[in-house]
Design a protein around this motif. Structure first.
Motif, PDB file in Angstrom:
ATOM      1  N   ARG A 255       9.096 -13.083  11.343  1.00 32.47           N
ATOM      2  CA  ARG A 255       9.968 -13.975  11.004  1.00 32.47           C
ATOM      3  C   ARG A 255      10.780 -13.760   9.867  1.00 32.47           C
ATOM      4  O   ARG A 255      10.420 -13.316   8.828  1.00 32.47           O
TER       5      ARG A 255
ATOM      6  N   GLU B 100      15.330 -23.296  13.112  1.00 34.58           N
ATOM      7  CA  GLU B 100      15.240 -21.880  13.415  1.00 34.58           C
ATOM      8  C   GLU B 100      15.879 -21.071  14.712  1.00 34.58           C
ATOM      9  O   GLU B 100      16.527 -20.037  14.667  1.00 34.58           O
TER      10      GLU B 100
ATOM     11  N   HIS C 294      16.284 -22.810   6.314  1.00 36.26           N
ATOM     12  CA  HIS C 294      15.671 -23.572   7.384  1.00 36.26           C
ATOM     13  C   HIS C 294      15.421 -25.051   6.969  1.00 36.26           C
ATOM     14  O   HIS C 294      14.952 -25.307   5.698  1.00 36.26           O
TER      15      HIS C 294
END
Length: 200
Positions: free
Chosen positions: A13, A108, A132
């Motif tokens: 991520r 996201e 985010h």
């Protein structure tokens, strides 16, 4: 809406650091929903930034549009979805001058898709910042039919395209801007694990 703190367990991520103003550089800003709050905080940190900014905002039911517009950016546009904003975003990337900084804020799914578009357009990775805000719902690609399902909040979930029940893999594809889903009962048809909320 506060910044979302993700667990460090998903190494693929991307890191979503708070946005920081880049003095004197042209700015392209794209946000959805509560991502507007990150852009407003960015503008508060450097009020001169908005005079050089092209802002594209996708409200997605949030009420931040008037506040974001009032910041006085050089250009401001709202769109109902990322799909509807894509052509404008691509044109802005094509027209971007050397040194342009891209600021992404919000979900996201938006960050992943916009980053993939920006890199494909030739924007250097170090010219892209992301923060985010909002839901932790994931954008998932079914590895079987390649269909994308937006806003996935449970594991397993049902593919919106082929109907398979998919396991949510903790692997993020930067090329696709999405996580991957794999059939959860391929070896034991009809035997499904208990549904649970996905974690941050």
């Amino acid at each position: 809406m506060p910044r979302t703190a993700f667990t460090p367990s998903i190494t693929s991520r991307p890191t979503y650091a708070p946005l920081r103003p880049h003095p004197a550089a042209p700015a392209l800003m794209l946000a959805d929903a509560d991502g507007a709050e990150a852009l407003m905080e960015l503008a508060a940190a450097d009020p001169a930034l908005m005079a050089r900014a092209h802002v594209i905002y996708i409200p997605a039911g949030a009420a931040h549009g008037p506040g974001l517009r009032a910041l006085g950016s050089a250009m401001y546009h709202e769109a109902p979805s990322f799909a509807a904003a894509t052509e404008r975003f691509r044109k802005a990337l094509t027209d971007a001058r050397m040194g342009t900084q891209l600021y992404l804020a919000g979900t996201e799914g938006l960050i992943g898709q916009a980053t993939a578009e920006a890199l494909a357009a030739g924007l250097p990775a170090d010219a892209i910042q992301a923060e985010h805000r909002g839901t932790i719902a994931r954008r998932m690609q079914c590895v079987h039919c390649k269909g994308m399902t937006e806003d996935v909040t449970t594991d397993p979930f049902t593919c919106a395209h082929c109907g398979l029940v998919l396991f949510v893999r903790d692997h993020f594809s930067r090329r696709l801007g999405a996580f991957q889903g794999v059939c959860v009962d391929a070896e034991t048809p009809g035997i499904l694990p208990e549904t649970q909320e996905i974690r941050a």
